[in-house]
Motif scaffolding. Structure first.
Motif, PDB file in Angstrom:
ATOM      1  N   TYR A 145       0.857  -1.189   0.000  1.00  0.00           N
ATOM      2  CA  TYR A 145       0.000   0.000   0.000  1.00  0.00           C
ATOM      3  C   TYR A 145       0.895   1.242   0.000  1.00  0.00           C
ATOM      4  O   TYR A 145       1.917   1.252   0.677  1.00  0.00           O
ATOM      5  CB  TYR A 145      -0.874   0.044   1.266  1.00  0.00           C
ATOM      6  CG  TYR A 145      -1.483  -1.282   1.643  1.00  0.00           C
ATOM      7  CD1 TYR A 145      -0.751  -2.228   2.352  1.00  0.00           C
ATOM      8  CD2 TYR A 145      -2.788  -1.598   1.299  1.00  0.00           C
ATOM      9  CE1 TYR A 145      -1.289  -3.448   2.693  1.00  0.00           C
ATOM     10  CE2 TYR A 145      -3.344  -2.820   1.647  1.00  0.00           C
ATOM     11  CZ  TYR A 145      -2.587  -3.741   2.335  1.00  0.00           C
ATOM     12  OH  TYR A 145      -3.128  -4.957   2.685  1.00  0.00           O
ATOM     13  N   LYS A 201      -2.750   9.823   3.554  1.00  0.00           N
ATOM     14  CA  LYS A 201      -3.849   9.631   2.617  1.00  0.00           C
ATOM     15  C   LYS A 201      -3.522   8.453   1.709  1.00  0.00           C
ATOM     16  O   LYS A 201      -2.472   8.397   1.076  1.00  0.00           O
ATOM     17  CB  LYS A 201      -4.082  10.891   1.796  1.00  0.00           C
ATOM     18  CG  LYS A 201      -4.742  11.991   2.600  1.00  0.00           C
ATOM     19  CD  LYS A 201      -5.424  13.021   1.765  1.00  0.00           C
ATOM     20  CE  LYS A 201      -6.285  13.988   2.520  1.00  0.00           C
ATOM     21  NZ  LYS A 201      -6.116  14.143   3.928  1.00  0.00           N
ATOM     22  N   VAL A 213      -2.744   3.905  -3.233  1.00  0.00           N
ATOM     23  CA  VAL A 213      -2.930   2.724  -4.075  1.00  0.00           C
ATOM     24  C   VAL A 213      -2.616   1.471  -3.277  1.00  0.00           C
ATOM     25  O   VAL A 213      -1.798   1.489  -2.347  1.00  0.00           O
ATOM     26  CB  VAL A 213      -2.023   2.821  -5.330  1.00  0.00           C
ATOM     27  CG1 VAL A 213      -0.561   2.845  -4.952  1.00  0.00           C
ATOM     28  CG2 VAL A 213      -2.307   1.729  -6.327  1.00  0.00           C
ATOM     29  N   TYR A 214      -3.293   0.382  -3.681  1.00  0.00           N
ATOM     30  CA  TYR A 214      -3.102  -0.922  -3.053  1.00  0.00           C
ATOM     31  C   TYR A 214      -2.783  -1.915  -4.164  1.00  0.00           C
ATOM     32  O   TYR A 214      -3.505  -2.011  -5.146  1.00  0.00           O
ATOM     33  CB  TYR A 214      -4.379  -1.272  -2.290  1.00  0.00           C
ATOM     34  CG  TYR A 214      -4.610  -2.727  -1.921  1.00  0.00           C
ATOM     35  CD1 TYR A 214      -5.894  -3.223  -1.890  1.00  0.00           C
ATOM     36  CD2 TYR A 214      -3.563  -3.577  -1.566  1.00  0.00           C
ATOM     37  CE1 TYR A 214      -6.147  -4.540  -1.543  1.00  0.00           C
ATOM     38  CE2 TYR A 214      -3.812  -4.891  -1.211  1.00  0.00           C
ATOM     39  CZ  TYR A 214      -5.110  -5.368  -1.205  1.00  0.00           C
ATOM     40  OH  TYR A 214      -5.360  -6.671  -0.839  1.00  0.00           O
ATOM     41  N   ASP A 264      -6.579  -1.491  -5.935  1.00  0.00           N
ATOM     42  CA  ASP A 264      -7.380  -0.299  -5.643  1.00  0.00           C
ATOM     43  C   ASP A 264      -6.496   0.918  -5.848  1.00  0.00           C
ATOM     44  O   ASP A 264      -5.516   1.078  -5.128  1.00  0.00           O
ATOM     45  CB  ASP A 264      -7.905  -0.361  -4.199  1.00  0.00           C
ATOM     46  CG  ASP A 264      -8.776   0.822  -3.805  1.00  0.00           C
ATOM     47  OD1 ASP A 264      -9.335   0.792  -2.690  1.00  0.00           O
ATOM     48  OD2 ASP A 264      -8.899   1.787  -4.589  1.00  0.00           O
ATOM     49  N   GLU A 265      -6.802   1.738  -6.812  1.00  0.00           N
ATOM     50  CA  GLU A 265      -6.013   2.951  -7.067  1.00  0.00           C
ATOM     51  C   GLU A 265      -6.891   4.195  -6.911  1.00  0.00           C
ATOM     52  O   GLU A 265      -6.644   5.223  -7.545  1.00  0.00           O
ATOM     53  CB  GLU A 265      -5.349   2.918  -8.435  1.00  0.00           C
ATOM     54  CG  GLU A 265      -6.302   2.702  -9.597  1.00  0.00           C
ATOM     55  CD  GLU A 265      -5.582   2.626 -10.939  1.00  0.00           C
ATOM     56  OE1 GLU A 265      -4.383   2.976 -11.005  1.00  0.00           O
ATOM     57  OE2 GLU A 265      -6.232   2.205 -11.914  1.00  0.00           O
ATOM     58  N   SER A 266      -7.904   4.072  -6.084  1.00  0.00           N
ATOM     59  CA  SER A 266      -8.861   5.165  -5.940  1.00  0.00           C
ATOM     60  C   SER A 266      -8.249   6.442  -5.375  1.00  0.00           C
ATOM     61  O   SER A 266      -8.808   7.516  -5.529  1.00  0.00           O
ATOM     62  CB  SER A 266     -10.039   4.720  -5.075  1.00  0.00           C
ATOM     63  OG  SER A 266      -9.592   4.298  -3.804  1.00  0.00           O
ATOM     64  N   GLY A 267      -7.098   6.338  -4.719  1.00  0.00           N
ATOM     65  CA  GLY A 267      -6.480   7.530  -4.151  1.00  0.00           C
ATOM     66  C   GLY A 267      -5.359   8.125  -4.991  1.00  0.00           C
ATOM     67  O   GLY A 267      -4.746   9.107  -4.590  1.00  0.00           O
ATOM     68  N   LYS A 305      -4.937  11.406 -11.035  1.00  0.00           N
ATOM     69  CA  LYS A 305      -5.224  10.851 -12.361  1.00  0.00           C
ATOM     70  C   LYS A 305      -4.038  10.946 -13.304  1.00  0.00           C
ATOM     71  O   LYS A 305      -3.885  10.136 -14.205  1.00  0.00           O
ATOM     72  CB  LYS A 305      -6.426  11.587 -12.969  1.00  0.00           C
ATOM     73  CG  LYS A 305      -7.727  11.356 -12.221  1.00  0.00           C
ATOM     74  CD  LYS A 305      -8.331  10.016 -12.552  1.00  0.00           C
ATOM     75  CE  LYS A 305      -9.696   9.825 -11.926  1.00  0.00           C
ATOM     76  NZ  LYS A 305      -9.626   9.324 -10.551  1.00  0.00           N
ATOM     77  N   ARG A 351     -11.579   2.069   8.519  1.00  0.00           N
ATOM     78  CA  ARG A 351     -11.650   1.246   7.311  1.00  0.00           C
ATOM     79  C   ARG A 351     -13.077   0.734   7.187  1.00  0.00           C
ATOM     80  O   ARG A 351     -13.705   0.382   8.179  1.00  0.00           O
ATOM     81  CB  ARG A 351     -10.688   0.065   7.406  1.00  0.00           C
ATOM     82  CG  ARG A 351     -10.626  -0.764   6.116  1.00  0.00           C
ATOM     83  CD  ARG A 351      -9.653  -1.905   6.264  1.00  0.00           C
ATOM     84  NE  ARG A 351     -10.243  -3.060   6.921  1.00  0.00           N
ATOM     85  CZ  ARG A 351     -10.698  -4.135   6.268  1.00  0.00           C
ATOM     86  NH1 ARG A 351     -10.665  -4.169   4.954  1.00  0.00           N
ATOM     87  NH2 ARG A 351     -11.183  -5.172   6.937  1.00  0.00           N
ATOM     88  N   SER A 362     -12.006  -2.784   0.888  1.00  0.00           N
ATOM     89  CA  SER A 362     -10.627  -2.931   0.438  1.00  0.00           C
ATOM     90  C   SER A 362      -9.686  -2.857   1.635  1.00  0.00           C
ATOM     91  O   SER A 362      -9.745  -1.945   2.436  1.00  0.00           O
ATOM     92  CB  SER A 362     -10.293  -1.808  -0.540  1.00  0.00           C
ATOM     93  OG  SER A 362      -8.893  -1.674  -0.673  1.00  0.00           O
ATOM     94  N   ASN A 371      -7.760   0.542   2.075  1.00  0.00           N
ATOM     95  CA  ASN A 371      -8.374   1.847   2.144  1.00  0.00           C
ATOM     96  C   ASN A 371      -8.549   2.338   3.572  1.00  0.00           C
ATOM     97  O   ASN A 371      -9.651   2.447   4.072  1.00  0.00           O
ATOM     98  CB  ASN A 371      -9.712   1.817   1.429  1.00  0.00           C
ATOM     99  CG  ASN A 371     -10.097   3.190   0.926  1.00  0.00           C
ATOM    100  OD1 ASN A 371      -9.309   4.127   1.027  1.00  0.00           O
ATOM    101  ND2 ASN A 371     -11.299   3.323   0.430  1.00  0.00           N
TER     102      ASN A 371
END
Lengths: 117, 111
Positions: free
Chosen positions: A33, A44, A47-48, A56-59, A62, B90, B95, B98
């Motif tokens: 992570y 913050k 990515v994971y 998970d790249e929601s953070g 772009k 979390r 996930s 997260n």
């Protein structure tokens, strides 16, 4: 077990250059992570990753930011064309494989302090 | 939006005094809450999680869903407790990566 390793510990770049941050997870850990900590802020999530997969790249911003965790070698966080606002501490954490969504403790590295001139 | 708030940037107490580090969260579902600690020149490490309901180094934290709080408490502070403390959330079953962190509270325990 040496723990999560990050290098370099300090990185100075000029605007427009590329920054590459490396993270070697703990032995036996297949999850990595990345977190960013701006001055006076909390960590913050960015990515994971698991080996060869982005989970998970929601953070992740772009543009300009990318991450990988190849089959062999460390995970790399790459920032292209750095700007002053990228100056921050970047932390990597790793955990063992999980099961059923339950939480496996994340072990943190010492961080890389990126300074953009 | 999911958010973790730690209202105090700095908390200073004397050795032997009780300490409470506040944490409030905003999340509509079932969260998992954690406290992380970073001692001087050391890495961030997990202190405790609400699911385990255990006491670590004399610290406890109870999840209060009504008040959406997860305050960290210790009845008698020690000088070695001086550190940065981060509350994190979390999504339960979400996930694993997260984690949402608060901005942290620096605890200073004076002799």
């Amino acid at each position: 077990n040496a723990g999560v390793m990050q290098n370099p510990r300090h990185l100075v770049r000029r605007r427009g250059q590329e920054a590459r941050l490396r993270c070697s997870p703990m032995k036996g850990h297949s999850h990595v992570y990345w977190y960013r900590q701006l001055p006076e802020e909390g960590l913050k999530f960015m990515v994971y990753l698991q080996k060869e997969n982005i989970i998970d790249e929601s953070g992740m911003p772009k543009e300009r930011f990318s991450a990988e965790f190849p089959k062999e070698g460390p995970s790399i966080l790459r920032i292209q064309q750095v700007v002053r606002g990228d100056s921050a501490a970047y932390f990597c954490a790793s955990s063992p494989p999980g099961s059923g969504g339950s939480y496996n403790e994340q072990f943190f590295g010492p961080g890389t302090r990126l300074t953009v001139l | 939006a999911q958010r973790v708030t730690q209202p105090e940037k700095l908390l200073s107490v004397f050795k032997g005094a009780p300490v409470e580090l506040k944490c409030n969260y905003s999340y509509s579902g079932s969260p998992e809450l954690f406290w992380y600690v970073q001692y001087s020149r050391q890495r961030l490490q997990l202190l405790l999680r609400h699911i385990s309901r255990e006491s670590i180094k004399g610290f406890t934290a109870d999840l209060n869903k009504g008040e959406t709080s997860f305050h960290l408490k210790k009845p008698f502070a020690q000088e070695e407790d001086s550190a940065m403390y981060y509350c994190a959330l979390r999504r339960y079953g979400g996930s694993q990566g997260n984690l949402i962190f608060g901005k942290g509270t620096k605890l200073s325990v004076k002799p």
